[in-house]
Design an enzyme around this catalytic site. Sequence first.
Site, PDB file in Angstrom:
ATOM      1  N   CYS A  46       0.841  -1.189   0.000  1.00 34.72           N
ATOM      2  CA  CYS A  46       0.000   0.000   0.000  1.00 34.72           C
ATOM      3  C   CYS A  46       0.881   1.246   0.000  1.00 34.72           C
ATOM      4  O   CYS A  46       2.091   1.162   0.197  1.00 34.72           O
ATOM      5  CB  CYS A  46      -0.926  -0.004   1.216  1.00 34.72           C
ATOM      6  SG  CYS A  46      -0.090   0.289   2.781  1.00 34.72           S
ATOM      7  N   CYS A  49       2.912   1.797   3.151  1.00 36.62           N
ATOM      8  CA  CYS A  49       4.032   0.864   3.295  1.00 36.62           C
ATOM      9  C   CYS A  49       5.177   1.247   2.360  1.00 36.62           C
ATOM     10  O   CYS A  49       6.342   1.090   2.702  1.00 36.62           O
ATOM     11  CB  CYS A  49       3.575  -0.576   3.065  1.00 36.62           C
ATOM     12  SG  CYS A  49       2.706  -1.215   4.514  1.00 36.62           S
ATOM     13  N   CYS A 122      -2.852  -5.052   1.349  1.00 35.22           N
ATOM     14  CA  CYS A 122      -1.406  -4.770   1.265  1.00 35.22           C
ATOM     15  C   CYS A 122      -0.614  -5.997   1.724  1.00 35.22           C
ATOM     16  O   CYS A 122      -0.894  -6.567   2.788  1.00 35.22           O
ATOM     17  CB  CYS A 122      -1.085  -3.573   2.133  1.00 35.22           C
ATOM     18  SG  CYS A 122       0.667  -3.305   2.348  1.00 35.22           S
ATOM     19  N   CYS A 125       1.471  -4.790   5.230  1.00 34.22           N
ATOM     20  CA  CYS A 125       0.833  -4.504   6.523  1.00 34.22           C
ATOM     21  C   CYS A 125      -0.479  -5.271   6.709  1.00 34.22           C
ATOM     22  O   CYS A 125      -1.120  -5.159   7.760  1.00 34.22           O
ATOM     23  CB  CYS A 125       0.597  -3.007   6.684  1.00 34.22           C
ATOM     24  SG  CYS A 125      -0.644  -2.343   5.546  1.00 34.22           S
ATOM     25  N   ASP A 361      -1.967 -12.307  64.148  1.00 34.13           N
ATOM     26  CA  ASP A 361      -2.811 -13.506  64.142  1.00 34.13           C
ATOM     27  C   ASP A 361      -4.281 -13.114  64.280  1.00 34.13           C
ATOM     28  O   ASP A 361      -4.602 -11.999  64.694  1.00 34.13           O
ATOM     29  CB  ASP A 361      -2.425 -14.420  65.305  1.00 34.13           C
ATOM     30  CG  ASP A 361      -1.050 -15.044  65.103  1.00 34.13           C
ATOM     31  OD1 ASP A 361      -0.625 -15.132  63.933  1.00 34.13           O
ATOM     32  OD2 ASP A 361      -0.407 -15.409  66.101  1.00 34.13           O
TER      33      ASP A 361
HETATM   34 ZN    ZN Z   1       0.581  -1.557   3.822  1.00 32.78          ZN
END
Ligand code: ZN
Length: 555
Positions: A46, A49, A122, A125, A361
């Site tokens: 894409c 990217c 893509c 990614c 206690d």
């Molecule tokens: Zn991508």
Amino acid sequence: MFWFRCIFLVSYRFKMELLLDEIKLFTTDEKIISLVIEKLRECGCCKRCILRFICIKDAQTYRVVDDQRIETLLGLDSDVSARARTASSEELISNGSQNGLLANAGAEPDDGVTQSKELGVCTACLGVLQEQYCKQSFLEEIRDMVTKEDFQFSVFFCSLSLPVSLLLREHSLWIILNDLQPSVFTEDYRNNIIPVKDVWKWVNGSSLANILNVPFDQKSSFAISLTFVHTNTEKECSFLYDLKPDIFRKRKNNRHGWDVFNQTNVLKAIQNATIKKFRQFYNCPPKKLLYPCDCDPIKCHQEALFIAGRYNKYSRHLSQTPWFVDGAKKFETSVEELICTPMMQLVKASDKKFSASGREDVDVRMLGTGRPFVVELINPRRVSFTVQQLLTLQMAINDSSPDVQVRDIQVVAKEETSILKEGEEEKIKRYRALCWTKDDVDVERIDALAKQGSVTIHQKTPIRVLHRRTLAVRDRVIHSLSAKKIDDHHFNLFLSTQAGTYVKEFVHGDFGRTVPNLGTVLGTDCDILELDVEAVELDWPKALQPDDSKEAVDP
Ligand code: ZN
């Protein structure tokens, strides 16, 4: 019109130069940059990217909403797309800088051609940086879920978890670029590829901040976690068993087998495999997938909140923490529950951890100014409180039972809380013990012992706690002691001891396991009837109200 076009082109060129300044991180060779862009496009990356792979660090560039502008920046307008379809990489190398990014930088970008250049998911990614997860309606979905979770926050940050297969995909694409120009797309270059997580935050951080109406801050204690998963991840990673059997072992019949792949070990496998070996097992470029990642329901996480105070316990039938015998609760409630229940109602935390400076206690009262404690409230919905709200909480706890009363309720920093466990051995505790003797009591013998100053006693682990403490002989110091006779067979013993001293055993001797003990000092059988802790000498948390311990003590 002519002038308008000139101005437009000048400003466009200026933007391109800025972009190129960024790109210079790994190369100044425009030819290579355009080649990379074409190649990544061909591999199904894409736009964002592609920007990642050319190492653009300018967040704004990723944010550009207008798809066409990104495409033009990348030289992905219709001319280039057409060329990419016809020209092979080899041709692009030989043709040099006539193609791609710079060749298009001079072209008029506003040619009115707008068509979606991103077809499908893509390959790099798996959709995380594409429309579906970067659009307004997705961010609004996040807002709706955060609102439903009902957290109080004034800043936020996002933490992303991505499918590990993205690591394989990035590596595979790097190999493709390495093929193109090994001297440029080195291992060093690979470390400069911008991570998907960073880009997602650059693109969406400020929009999400606007939608949520609070600022995005990396240091925020409140996080919105987005977990992206992909159904294909397990299958895609499964070759790693054969590639790196030393790192990954097949787990037979383990339905959670896929958990074996995580960011650390997948990265290790990639880094330890040669390109040649990797290629034998995994597609370069990576396979295109039909479906993008899914996003799991978002989770919110708030750092723990710590509320401290001091408690008194006035009952001889109440344990500090819930006490279970064979899975059944031995007492209806406990100090912990009486304190934590109203606190949880106010803070709306997911869970809690109660700790105190030691414990008494069940049959021992905790008097004086009380015992310091802190409650760690995990994933709290509410985090800031007024003084009045904390006082109201204190009153709610105190009204819920006469057996437990708290004071100095306050929010403290996590770093402070270690004081409870630090120097545990050195802390001093003061007690009052009501004792009984078989023969007439001679308190002068105790006075004589007290005159010796501090007394060190040797305590073999008491029989009553052997089930939970290891068998050992522990030396403990009694800093001071005094006795006040009540009648021939009864007296009150006042002691100040090192933390961890078993006072009951010091009185009755525990069948000779504690030496010396009161029985040996007085020369008669001695037993303890009642015990009160009168002070835990730890000046924390800070006192908020005047000391009303004198009223609280009920001798
Ligand atoms: Zn991508």
